[in-house]
Design a protein around this motif. Structure first.
Motif, PDB file in Angstrom:
ATOM      1  N   UNK A 157      -7.525  -9.331 -12.273  1.00 10.66           N
ATOM      2  CA  UNK A 157      -6.789  -8.595 -11.253  1.00 10.66           C
ATOM      3  C   UNK A 157      -7.473  -8.840  -9.930  1.00 10.66           C
ATOM      4  N   UNK A 158      -6.733  -9.408  -8.965  1.00 12.06           N
ATOM      5  CA  UNK A 158      -7.388  -9.787  -7.716  1.00 12.06           C
ATOM      6  C   UNK A 158      -6.891  -8.964  -6.530  1.00 12.06           C
ATOM      7  N   UNK A 159      -5.858  -8.200  -6.752  1.00 13.88           N
ATOM      8  CA  UNK A 159      -5.395  -7.379  -5.647  1.00 13.88           C
ATOM      9  C   UNK A 159      -4.755  -6.121  -6.220  1.00 13.88           C
ATOM     10  N   UNK A 160      -5.021  -4.987  -5.551  1.00 18.47           N
ATOM     11  CA  UNK A 160      -4.418  -3.736  -6.017  1.00 18.47           C
ATOM     12  C   UNK A 160      -4.049  -2.897  -4.795  1.00 18.47           C
ATOM     13  N   UNK A 161      -3.243  -1.852  -5.015  1.00 22.25           N
ATOM     14  CA  UNK A 161      -2.922  -0.981  -3.896  1.00 22.25           C
ATOM     15  C   UNK A 161      -3.498   0.415  -4.159  1.00 22.25           C
TER      16      UNK A 161
ATOM     17  N   UNK B 117      -0.697 -23.285  -9.304  1.00 21.94           N
ATOM     18  CA  UNK B 117      -1.051 -22.321 -10.343  1.00 21.94           C
ATOM     19  C   UNK B 117      -0.093 -21.146 -10.215  1.00 21.94           C
ATOM     20  N   UNK B 118      -0.156 -20.242 -11.180  1.00 19.40           N
ATOM     21  CA  UNK B 118       0.735 -19.110 -11.069  1.00 19.40           C
ATOM     22  C   UNK B 118      -0.064 -17.821 -10.944  1.00 19.40           C
ATOM     23  N   UNK B 119       0.599 -16.838 -10.442  1.00 17.69           N
ATOM     24  CA  UNK B 119      -0.030 -15.538 -10.344  1.00 17.69           C
ATOM     25  C   UNK B 119       0.946 -14.551 -10.969  1.00 17.69           C
ATOM     26  N   UNK B 120       0.438 -13.363 -11.318  1.00 21.73           N
ATOM     27  CA  UNK B 120       1.301 -12.364 -11.905  1.00 21.73           C
ATOM     28  C   UNK B 120       1.310 -11.175 -10.968  1.00 21.73           C
ATOM     29  N   UNK B 121       2.519 -10.783 -10.610  1.00 21.38           N
ATOM     30  CA  UNK B 121       2.650  -9.619  -9.762  1.00 21.38           C
ATOM     31  C   UNK B 121       3.220  -8.509 -10.633  1.00 21.38           C
ATOM     32  N   UNK B 122       2.550  -7.386 -10.630  1.00 22.87           N
ATOM     33  CA  UNK B 122       3.015  -6.322 -11.512  1.00 22.87           C
ATOM     34  C   UNK B 122       2.964  -4.969 -10.847  1.00 22.87           C
ATOM     35  N   UNK B 123       3.784  -4.061 -11.382  1.00 25.38           N
ATOM     36  CA  UNK B 123       3.718  -2.674 -10.924  1.00 25.38           C
ATOM     37  C   UNK B 123       3.718  -1.813 -12.171  1.00 25.38           C
ATOM     38  N   UNK B 124       3.179  -0.593 -12.028  1.00 26.69           N
ATOM     39  CA  UNK B 124       3.323   0.326 -13.148  1.00 26.69           C
ATOM     40  C   UNK B 124       3.368   1.767 -12.653  1.00 26.69           C
ATOM     41  N   UNK B 125       3.911   2.601 -13.504  1.00 23.52           N
ATOM     42  CA  UNK B 125       4.013   4.030 -13.208  1.00 23.52           C
ATOM     43  C   UNK B 125       3.246   4.774 -14.273  1.00 23.52           C
TER      44      UNK B 125
ATOM     45  N   UNK C 198       0.822  -1.203   0.000  1.00 29.31           N
ATOM     46  CA  UNK C 198       0.000   0.000   0.000  1.00 29.31           C
ATOM     47  C   UNK C 198       0.856   1.254   0.000  1.00 29.31           C
ATOM     48  N   UNK C 199       2.062   1.155   0.553  1.00 27.11           N
ATOM     49  CA  UNK C 199       2.883   2.353   0.642  1.00 27.11           C
ATOM     50  C   UNK C 199       3.707   2.571  -0.620  1.00 27.11           C
ATOM     51  N   UNK C 200       3.618   1.641  -1.566  1.00 26.66           N
ATOM     52  CA  UNK C 200       4.403   1.778  -2.790  1.00 26.66           C
ATOM     53  C   UNK C 200       4.000   3.027  -3.564  1.00 26.66           C
ATOM     54  N   UNK C 201       4.991   3.662  -4.160  1.00 28.07           N
ATOM     55  CA  UNK C 201       4.710   4.820  -5.001  1.00 28.07           C
ATOM     56  C   UNK C 201       4.184   4.374  -6.361  1.00 28.07           C
ATOM     57  N   UNK C 202       4.492   3.148  -6.678  1.00 27.54           N
ATOM     58  CA  UNK C 202       4.025   2.621  -7.949  1.00 27.54           C
ATOM     59  C   UNK C 202       2.706   1.875  -7.737  1.00 27.54           C
ATOM     60  N   UNK C 203       1.942   1.817  -8.789  1.00 29.48           N
ATOM     61  CA  UNK C 203       0.722   1.036  -8.710  1.00 29.48           C
ATOM     62  C   UNK C 203       1.123  -0.428  -8.653  1.00 29.48           C
TER      63      UNK C 203
ATOM     64  N   UNK D  18      -8.122   5.081 -11.077  1.00 27.97           N
ATOM     65  CA  UNK D  18      -9.461   5.420 -10.612  1.00 27.97           C
ATOM     66  C   UNK D  18     -10.297   4.209 -10.253  1.00 27.97           C
ATOM     67  N   UNK D  19      -9.738   3.003 -10.412  1.00 21.50           N
ATOM     68  CA  UNK D  19     -10.507   1.798 -10.063  1.00 21.50           C
ATOM     69  C   UNK D  19     -10.048   1.293  -8.705  1.00 21.50           C
ATOM     70  N   UNK D  20     -11.015   1.102  -7.790  1.00 14.64           N
ATOM     71  CA  UNK D  20     -10.676   0.765  -6.418  1.00 14.64           C
ATOM     72  C   UNK D  20     -10.890  -0.714  -6.118  1.00 14.64           C
ATOM     73  N   UNK D  21     -10.537  -1.128  -4.908  1.00 20.69           N
ATOM     74  CA  UNK D  21     -10.623  -2.539  -4.520  1.00 20.69           C
ATOM     75  C   UNK D  21     -12.068  -3.045  -4.475  1.00 20.69           C
TER      76      UNK D  21
END
Lengths: 1363, 98
Positions: free
Chosen positions: A765-769, A848-856, A750-755, A777-780
């Motif tokens: 997408x199952x989890x976001x910060x 199974x696998x999951x994908x963890x991603x960040x973006x700016x 949650x404290x990440x500066x990146x999404x 603009x899309x929330x949990x």
């Protein structure tokens, strides 16, 4: 040796011989020859008979016998007995038989004895034998009684066999089926005691639990006899299972009972009592009859006795254990009934004590605080429910115990039933179901116990409501076949066919049936059936799964079927009793009414939290009271509670907002607790949420089932509030501990500066910060976001963006890791760019696998890059442009691409009518829409380089064009917003373009000059007929290089042909080339000899720097004859591709390149180009390839020309260049010159018949040069003549004009064209005569002919194939 | 310019009338040929039109021959054979193989 008279013995040679041997003289009967006839007769009869006989004769009763008697009876006494006195022979039995013989001899009457026991000693021991015999008197010749004849048959086997059989039969004749072991042994003992002949005494020993033999029964011997001690018998029989023959030898056998015999037995057989599949259960001691041998028959008998005893013991034992089990069950049943009965009673007392005060409180506390009221109502409702349950159980136990007190009274069944039904109406209707009551008056009263009937109807109605979700419930009463018929039908879930037989079974519940409630004990319908049975009626159910169920009760009219003492004849006014209330109350609680605590405030709102941190708890229970109770309880502890009525709702709620803990009932409709646990565990978001299951089903199995399903804890009802809270707290804390790192991770994320986001393997997408939400603009609350994600660009408005995102998304799922920059759309619609990086992570638990991603958000950077790259792209376009218009077109294409514009136009106000330039040809100024022209004209007035953006019309900007003011107009595609960024970029690009155009304009002018100069030095502007050339300079943008070609028309009609190659390429080589070419041309005009020309050129080149070593092929061709004189200065040889497919190489005049000093004369050779052959001159750039021989290259070039020999020479030049151009382009300048002999014939003459002969002559000559045979030539002449005649007669009948004839040749065919400028008007009447015949001739002579008539004239194209 | 055309009328020793042509017959001189034919044809007997000296005969020349097919016989060289064949005059024509 035959004594006199012994012939009397002749009937039996053996016995006769022995008889003859007897010293008869010493006997009272005297020698045989003196025997009276009666004796002789008797003896001969005796000996002749096969039946055993003996006889006694004379005063001493002298003994005679025959062979049969000797064998069966006499045994060892033969032949001693012959001739002896009978009392001596049968001394041992004389006591028995003597008196009988005496009687015969005195009375003369025969005797008959059947199966007389005689102990014979014929085998060395006293033997028990049985004989049946008759003594008959024998008289002498005088009739005096002098002897007797005995006819005997031995019955020993029969008698003993029957005796043993009788014993076995008696043993098996036990009248009772099974008994106890002892009874069985006693019986056996009794039976065996009746045959002390075969079994003088018997002892039965059974193996006890220690494996020791214990005396269990005896016969013929007292149990206390020393021989009865088990130790005296060989116990090995218990292990070997084989019988043992024992001799009585020892003190224990001192005084044995003799059984039926005079002397005690001497031996016994110890036989095992065999059991199937097990060690012997004991053994049987059978003392043996000492008067009989132990033969197979005797052994078999003992075996059978032992077998019987063993079987009897086994069956007694099995009977006993069954008996024991049955009795235990009966005991249990009795205990259960008693327990139910007692407990029900016991329940009723406290229940009464609860319900009384509760009723009291309900009336007294009408004004109390709503929560108190609510709790009181809950107590009341559940008290009623419990009471109903207890009463039902009590009814059962009464029926069971036969203590149901019934009082049957005559009742108006229709009215009573209708009344009972009416109390359910509100509940049914509140459930949204229809309720139909059709109770027709019955002809006579029905005898029922009203309170029981009430239970029957209420149970059925309650059941119907419970299982019906759509449609309705119907109650009907009618009379049929002397019965009152009551039906209760519903349109509910129905009962599967296989369940119907068990429907009325007690405690049987149909699993998995969809119901309003999972509450219920499974005894309602069972009770109904019992009650209906008590009324002498029947109940039946019909049901179709999914369609509904109908219960039909049939009660007989009258009272004959009821016990008289229980019937009251007086009717009683019926009234709905208090018993209905619990049914209705319970049913109402199944229906949704909201009052289950769902909307009550959470404990966090003001109430103090009792212990621990407050948790968010999801409560799932189908019982509204339980829900409400749990909610209250948990809120009181400070937790935030959400309540739902079933597992499905719980699952949905948990997915929407994952709680800290789920508290769930096990038995619930739709999705039960165990399924809920499984579903939660199967979803990655809820897999870690602790679940506490509540169940009424106590027992280890139930909890194991729950824990196996993945529940974290299990609590049985009833539970105390403190226990529940403690478990909740423990589970929440445990989960928190367990998820400590997860929370740490969440905080970190949650404290990440990146999404930040996590996708599952489906791409959802199952989890976001929070940064994610901030950027997009899309929330949990919207999780999971399944693909296609809402932030993807609209595929219609922005297909490129959509594709980019789709591609990136594809990579996300397929690659282990990666980065991408993609356009995305914020929830509010604005577009932005995100720089994405992602990694795939395997989940070791699920595989199974999951994908963890960040973006700016890289929108700003992106625009900067876009600006730079747009500028770079524009600069590149401008630098490549050859002129201003190209530059402008390139710029427009760039702008269009950049903004994905539908159009990009430039309007240059250089003339009164502005010039319109687009990326592709389009309408001119006047063709543009009026509005568009106005907008552009208006933009022209604006300051330079200031974009004007109109929402609908796109954007325009004004700039300077070398020829005047220019307006640039870009129309972005619909939906593509033109932002501030875009305007800035456009202004920047426009400024850049202004400079670019100015530069291009200058370049244009310079280039024009350069090109003019270059063309001037390259070669002749016009080539003689039959020639084709190609030129490809190696260095761009120059259009000239070091190679050249030239044709020079000499004064005598011949043509000088030159192809040359200066060293190097580029501008320097081009200047040398220009001079050499000019020199060569001038020299050729002076000196028409190729060798002479080259020799002169040597001298010129020697003085011209850079010209040394240039190569030149120089030839002089006579186009009329094809005669060629040539000489080569170090140049690759010319090649001729002949019409017949052969190739000639002109290498007979090769010598040194230019200006290389040699003394030798330059050689010269001659060659005649055959008709339709192609002469090929070229420079080495065409044929040289790195690493390959030039000879190969020449071969390739010749081949390329051969392949195209059937095409016109201009096409051939193109195809040769195409064929020989390497993929990467030519490395060196290339010049190619082709000549097809003869060159085409071109004639133009007036359309007059007088011209025909001249034309024919010219054509005849050309055909001859082309090598066409006489007949083919004649055909061509006729066809062309007819075409010309047509042109004269029709095309120019009325007007003067010219006719053009052209003829050209390829290797395989001739192409002839006759064109006039008139119109053919073929009169109808002449069409079929000689002009028509003319066309016929043309068609017949040519292979292909086409006549094209147009406004400008008529053209006849003809082709003649040359074979 | 008119192509060379020589027309010679004669009678063979056997009495057969002969019209011999030499040169080229095209649109420009077909009329001349036609008039000569008309003059030479008579009802007395078939006219032998000798075209072996003709190097070129076009449809105009054929048109001059056609009205007289019932009363003429034709002799042509190889060069003219295709034209005569196409015109359908083979049954009254002999190809001179010289």
């Amino acid at each position: 040796m035959t004594a006199p008279g012994t012939e009397v013995f002749a009937a039996d040679p053996e016995v006769g011989a022995d008889l003859a041997a007897v010293d008869w003289a010493a006997t009272p009967v005297g020698p045989p020859d003196g025997w009276p006839q009666s004796l002789r007769t008797a003896v001969s009869i005796l000996l002749a008979s096969r039946f055993p006989m003996w006889m006694a004769w004379g005063p001493e009763l002298t003994f005679f016998c025959n062979g049969a008697y000797r064998r069966d009876t006499l045994g060892r006494k033969y032949p001693w007995a012959l001739g002896r006195p009978a009392n001596e022979v049968w001394a041992e039995i004389w006591g028995d038989i003597g008196p009988r013989i005496e009687t015969v001899l005195t009375t003369g009457r025969a005797t008959w004895d059947e199966a007389l026991l005689l102990f014979l000693e014929r085998s060395g021991y006293q033997e028990e034998t049985y004989h049946t015999f008759s003594y008959s008197p024998l008289r002498d010749d005088d009739g005096a009684l002098v002897g007797m004849l005995c006819v005997v048959s031995e019955d020993t086997d029969r008698v003993i066999g029957e005796r043993r059989m009788a014993t076995l039969r008696d043993l098996g004749s036990d009248p009772s089926a099974v008994r106890t072991e002892q009874e069985m042994l006693t019986f056996v003992g009794g039976q065996l005691g009746r045959n002390l002949h075969d079994l003088p005494f018997t002892l039965i020993y059974l193996r006890d639990d220690d494996g020791n033999a214990r005396l269990a029964g005896s016969a013929g011997i007292p149990p206390g006899h020393p021989a009865a001690a088990s130790a005296v018998w060989p116990a090995t029989v218990l292990t070997t299972g084989e019988p043992v023959h024992v001799a009585f030898d020892g003190p224990a056998f001192g005084d044995l009972p003799a059984g039926a015999w005079p002397a005690p037995p001497t031996h016994a057989v110890v036989a095992p009592l065999l059991q199937q599949g097990d060690a012997p259960c004991g053994f049987l001691v059978a003392a043996l009859n000492r008067y009989r041998p132990l033969d197979d028959g005797y052994r078999g008998f003992i075996d059978l006795v032992a077998g019987y005893v063993a079987a009897g013991i086994a069956s007694a034992r099995s009977y006993q254990s069954q008996q024991r089990r049955a009795e235990e069950l009966a005991q249990l049943d009795r205990a259960k009934t008693a327990f139910f009965s007692n407990i029900s009673h016991e329940f009723r007392t406290p229940l009464t004590l609860i319900m009384g005060p509760v009723e009291e409180l309900r009336t007294r506390l009408t004004d109390a605080d709503p929560q108190v009221r609510e709790e009181l109502e809950a107590i009341h409702r559940n008290g009623l429910r419990l009471g109903k349950l207890v009463n039902t159980l009590l009814d059962f136990s009464r029926i069971e115990a036969g203590r149901m007190r019934t009082r049957y009274r005559p009742v108006d069944l229709a009215a009573t039933t209708a009344e009972l039904a009416s109390v359910f109406r509100s509940a049914v209707e509140r459930a949204g179901l229809t309720f139909e009551v059709d109770c027709r008056p019955l002809p006579e009263p029905v005898y029922v116990d009203p309170s029981m009937w009430e239970k029957v109807i209420l149970n059925l109605l309650s059941n119907a409501l419970k299982f019906t979700f759509d449609g309705g419930v119907r109650v009907a009463v009618a009379a049929a076949d002397g019965h009152a018929v009551v039906t209760v039908s519903d349109s509910g879930v129905g009962v599967p066919e296989h369940e119907i037989p068990r429907l009325f079974e007690r405690f049987h519940r149909i699993e998995n049936a969809r119901a309003r409630s999972n509450e219920g004990s499974g005894i309602g319908l069972a009770l109904v059936k019992e009650l209906v049975d008590l009324h002498g009626g029947t109940i039946a159910a019909e049901s179709t799964a999914g369609r509904g169920t109908t219960f039909t009760i049939r009660l007989p009219f009258g009272r004959a079927h009821l016990p008289a003492e229980a019937v009251a004849t007086t009717a009683q006014p019926t009234a709905v009793s208090a018993g209905v209330d619990p049914f209705v109350q319970e049913a109402l609680r199944w229906l949704p009414d909201g009052s289950d605590g769902a909307d009550e405030p959470d404990g966090s709102d003001g109430r103090p939290a009792s212990t621990g941190a407050p948790a968010r708890i999801l409560v799932a229970d189908d019982n509204a009271d339980m829900r409400s109770y749990l909610a209250r309880l948990l809120r009181s502890a400070g937790h935030r509670v959400t309540v739902v009525p079933d597992g499905q709702a719980a699952l949905e709620a948990a997915r929407a907002d994952v709680p800290d803990l789920v508290v769930s009932d096990v038995m619930m409709p739709r999705l039960d607790g165990l399924q809920l646990v499984a579903a939660l565990r199967g979803d990655t978001r809820t897999a870690g949420t602790p679940v506490l299951l509540l169940s009424a089903r106590a027992g280890q199995e139930a909890s194991i089932e729950g824990l196996e399903a993945g529940a974290d804890d299990y609590l049985f009802k009833p539970f105390s509030a403190a226990e529940l809270l403690a478990r909740v707290r423990a589970n929440v804390e445990l989960a928190r501990l367990r998820t400590h790192h997860a929370r740490w991770r969440t905080a970190l994320v949650d404290s990440l500066q990146e999404a930040f986001f996590v996708c599952d393997d489906s791409g959802a997408v199952i989890e976001i910060n929070p940064t994610f939400t901030e950027i997009l603009g899309y929330g949990p609350e919207g999780l999971p976001y399944a693909p296609t994600h809402p932030w993807w660009p609209d595929p219609r408005a922005d297909p490129d963006g959509y594709r980019q995102v789709a591609d990136a998304f594809g990579g996300l799922l397929e690659r282990r890791r990666g980065t991408d920059t993609i356009p995305v759309v914020h929830r509010d619609g604005h577009r932005l760019w995100a720089a994405l990086s992602f990694n795939q992570v395997d989940d070791p638990e699920t595989g199974r696998f999951a994908i963890v991603g960040t973006f700016r958000d890289v929108t700003a950077e992106r625009y900067a890059v876009q600006r730079d790259s747009a500028l770079a792209a524009l600069s590149l376009r401008l630098s490549r442009a050859d002129n201003v218009t190209d530059a402008l077109r390139g710029a427009l294409a760039e702008l269009r691409e950049l903004w994905q514009a539908t159009s990009a136009l430039a309007v240059v106000f250089d003339r009164p009518t502005p010039t319109v330039i687009g990326t592709e040809p389009g309408p001119d100024w006047d063709g543009l829409p009026e509005a568009y022209r106005r907008a552009v004209a208006a933009a022209r007035e604006r300051p330079l380089l200031t974009p004007v953006s109109e929402p609908k019309d796109g954007v325009a900007i004004t700039l300077e064009h070398p020829d005047g003011t220019m307006v640039l107009h870009v129309e972005p595609r619909a939906g593509r917003p033109f932002t501030d960024h875009d305007e800035t970029l456009l202004a920047l690009l426009a400024g850049h373009l202004t400079q670019g155009l100015r530069r291009a304009h200058q370049l244009d002018r310079q280039r024009e000059i350069a090109l003019t100069l270059q063309r001037a030095i390259l070669g002749p502007a016009e080539l003689p007929a039959g020639f084709a050339v190609r030129y490809a300079p190696a260095a761009r943008p120059l259009q000239v290089g070091g190679d050249w070609y030239d044709t020079v028309e000499l004064a005598d009609g011949r043509i000088g042909i030159v192809v040359g190659d200066c060293v190097g390429h580029g501008l320097e080589a081009a200047t040398v080339m220009g001079q050499l070419r000019s020199a060569c041309r001038a020299l050729l005009l002076q000196n028409s000899s190729p060798a002479g020309t080259l020799t002169a050129l040597d001298r010129f080149a020697a003085r011209l720097p850079g010209a040394v070593s240039a190569t030149v092929f120089c030839g002089v061709l006579d186009p009329a004859s094809g005669h060629l004189t040539y000489s080569s200065a170090g140049h690759p040889p010319a090649v001729v591709a002949r019409a017949d497919g052969r190739t000639d190489v002109l290498d007979l005049a090769q010598s040194r390149p230019l200006a290389i000093p040699r003394r030798a004369e330059r050689p010269e050779a001659e060659y005649t180009v055959p008709g339709r052959a192609t002469l090929v001159l070229y420079t080495d750039g065409l044929v040289e390839r790195r690493g390959r021989s030039i000879v190969d290259g020449i071969g390739r070039a010749a081949d390329a020309v051969q392949r195209g020999r059937a095409t016109p020479v201009e096409e051939l030049a193109t195809s040769v260049m195409e064929r020989l151009t390497p993929a990467e382009g030519f490395h060196d300048d290339v010049a190619l010159l082709l000549y097809r002999h003869p060159g085409p014939l071109e004639l133009e003459f007036p359309a007059e018949s007088g011209q025909l002969a001249v034309t024919r002559t010219a054509l005849r000559g050309w055909l001859s040069r082309a090598g066409i045979d006489r007949m083919t030539a004649q055909n061509v002449l006729v066809a062309v003549g007819e075409a010309c005649a047509n042109a004269i007669e029709h095309g120019h009948r009325h007007t003067a004009g010219n006719i053009r004839l052209s003829a050209s040749a390829t290797a395989d065919d001739l192409r002839l064209t006759v064109a006039d400028s008139g119109r053919w008007k073929i009169p109808e009447n002449e069409g079929n005569t000689h002009r028509g015949r003319g066309i016929l001739l043309m068609r017949a002579m040519m292979h292909q002919i086409s006549i094209t008539k147009g406004a400008a004239g008529t053209t006849v194209d003809m082709r003649a194939r040359i074979t | 310019m008119t192509p060379p055309l020589t027309l010679t009328s004669s009678r063979r020793p056997d009495g057969v009338a002969v019209l011999a042509a030499a040169g080229e017959i095209d649109l420009s001189n077909a009329r001349t040929f036609a008039s000569a034919l008309a003059g030479a044809v008579s009802d007395d007997g078939p006219l032998l039109v000798d075209l072996t000296g003709v190097e070129y005969l076009d449809s105009a020349g054929l048109a001059a021959l056609l009205p007289h097919v019932a009363r003429i016989r034709i002799v042509v060289g190889e060069l003219l054979a295709p034209v005569i064949t196409i015109a359908g005059l083979t049954d009254i024509t002999t190809v001179d193989g010289r």
